[in-house]
Design a protein around this motif. Structure first.
Motif, PDB file in Angstrom:
ATOM      1  N   PRO A 109       0.804  -1.219   0.000  1.00  0.00           N
ATOM      2  CA  PRO A 109       0.000   0.000   0.000  1.00  0.00           C
ATOM      3  C   PRO A 109       0.839   1.272   0.000  1.00  0.00           C
ATOM      4  CG  PRO A 109      -0.899  -1.567   1.566  1.00  0.00           C
ATOM      5  CD  PRO A 109       0.407  -2.133   1.076  1.00  0.00           C
ATOM      6  N   ALA A 110       2.000   1.258   0.644  1.00  0.00           N
ATOM      7  CA  ALA A 110       2.861   2.448   0.660  1.00  0.00           C
ATOM      8  C   ALA A 110       3.345   2.784  -0.750  1.00  0.00           C
ATOM      9  CB  ALA A 110       4.050   2.236   1.595  1.00  0.00           C
ATOM     10  N   PHE A 159      -8.162   0.154  -0.703  1.00  0.00           N
ATOM     11  CA  PHE A 159      -8.821  -1.150  -0.613  1.00  0.00           C
ATOM     12  C   PHE A 159      -7.966  -2.124   0.195  1.00  0.00           C
ATOM     13  CE2 PHE A 159      -9.800  -5.440  -2.169  1.00  0.00           C
ATOM     14  CZ  PHE A 159     -11.153  -5.491  -1.864  1.00  0.00           C
ATOM     15  N   ASN A 160      -6.663  -2.147  -0.078  1.00  0.00           N
ATOM     16  CA  ASN A 160      -5.783  -3.085   0.620  1.00  0.00           C
ATOM     17  C   ASN A 160      -5.573  -2.745   2.079  1.00  0.00           C
ATOM     18  OD1 ASN A 160      -4.450  -5.436  -0.889  1.00  0.00           O
ATOM     19  ND2 ASN A 160      -4.659  -3.824  -2.417  1.00  0.00           N
ATOM     20  N   LEU A 161      -5.870  -1.512   2.485  1.00  0.00           N
ATOM     21  CA  LEU A 161      -5.731  -1.142   3.893  1.00  0.00           C
ATOM     22  C   LEU A 161      -6.975  -1.462   4.724  1.00  0.00           C
ATOM     23  CD1 LEU A 161      -3.709   2.180   3.664  1.00  0.00           C
ATOM     24  CD2 LEU A 161      -2.924  -0.056   4.487  1.00  0.00           C
ATOM     25  N   LEU A 162      -8.030  -1.975   4.079  1.00  0.00           N
ATOM     26  CA  LEU A 162      -9.199  -2.397   4.854  1.00  0.00           C
ATOM     27  C   LEU A 162      -8.766  -3.464   5.857  1.00  0.00           C
ATOM     28  CD1 LEU A 162     -11.941  -2.700   2.082  1.00  0.00           C
ATOM     29  CD2 LEU A 162     -11.734  -0.914   3.833  1.00  0.00           C
ATOM     30  N   GLY A 178      -4.341  -4.651   5.230  1.00  0.00           N
ATOM     31  CA  GLY A 178      -4.806  -4.007   6.452  1.00  0.00           C
ATOM     32  C   GLY A 178      -5.212  -5.008   7.517  1.00  0.00           C
ATOM     33  N   GLY A 179      -5.871  -6.079   7.119  1.00  0.00           N
ATOM     34  CA  GLY A 179      -6.255  -7.128   8.069  1.00  0.00           C
ATOM     35  C   GLY A 179      -5.049  -7.840   8.647  1.00  0.00           C
ATOM     36  N   PRO A 194     -17.373  -8.373  -7.954  1.00  0.00           N
ATOM     37  CA  PRO A 194     -16.273  -9.237  -7.481  1.00  0.00           C
ATOM     38  C   PRO A 194     -15.728  -8.807  -6.120  1.00  0.00           C
ATOM     39  CG  PRO A 194     -15.979  -8.744  -9.805  1.00  0.00           C
ATOM     40  CD  PRO A 194     -17.115  -7.877  -9.306  1.00  0.00           C
ATOM     41  N   ALA A 195     -15.557  -7.502  -5.918  1.00  0.00           N
ATOM     42  CA  ALA A 195     -15.081  -7.018  -4.620  1.00  0.00           C
ATOM     43  C   ALA A 195     -16.101  -7.334  -3.531  1.00  0.00           C
ATOM     44  CB  ALA A 195     -14.797  -5.526  -4.681  1.00  0.00           C
TER      45      ALA A 195
END
Length: 197
Positions: free
Chosen positions: A87-88, A115-118, A125-126, A176-177
């Motif tokens: 994400p960075a 999205f990836n930090l959720l 993120g998880g 899909p998401a």
């Protein structure tokens, strides 16, 4: 799943989704999105390599990509750094591209970053949430809180995405998401460990 080489698996569903996306939106937009995803994964690889981690495989499906690693050698801070490196990279690329007024590419990077930090596993993120709590309070607490946060976030956002598509006749690209989030939410609520969306 089809195999490119040892350790790399790409699902047939990914190829179908990529073909459908290309037919509807053109290959240029697909290339922008895939290049953002590639840079994301390269961010993970760079930090893993610097910290002595070893990548054992890559799986790509309709719901995204996942590197499998031998992270047992890494400390909690090292593993958190490796997880947040993807994400960075997207955040830095998105900001740089926005400065160049390359709005579509900037949007792809920033969307992928957010999205990836959720806080939903197997998203970054998880995983980062689990690692942070595990470092502070132990693996059992990390698992418990990551499961709760993941289930709540995934089921809420997945349901919201489905509602938006139905209510507004919106983009089917949310489905899909939404399906991936709902599957992750059910898995977390049931207490099963996250495998891969």
């Amino acid at each position: 799943m089809s195999h490119w080489c040892e350790g790399v698996r790409v699902s047939g569903g990914f190829w179908l989704l990529a073909a459908w996306f290309t037919l509807v939106n053109g290959w240029r937009l697909l290339a922008v999105i895939l290049s953002a995803a590639l840079l994301h994964e390269l961010g993970h690889l760079l930090v893993l390599g610097l910290l002595g981690g070893r990548v054992t495989g890559l799986r790509v499906s309709v719901f995204g990509a996942e590197l499998t690693t031998d992270a047992a050698r890494l400390s909690y801070p090292g593993e958190i750094a490796a997880v947040l490196a993807g994400p960075a990279v997207n955040l830095l690329c998105g900001l740089a591209l926005a400065g160049l007024r390359a709005w579509v590419a900037a949007g792809a990077h920033l969307s992928l970053c957010l999205f990836n930090l959720l806080p939903v596993r197997p998203l970054d993120g998880g995983r980062a949430l689990y690692l942070l709590i595990a470092a502070l309070a132990g693996p059992a607490a990390g698992e418990r809180w990551a499961r709760r946060a993941g289930a709540l976030t995934a089921l809420s956002l997945g349901g919201l995405a489905v509602w938006l598509v139905v209510r507004t006749g919106g983009s089917l690209w949310l489905l899909p998401a939404a399906a991936g989030l709902l599957a992750a939410g059910v898995r977390e609520a049931a207490g099963r460990t996250a495998d891969f969306l």
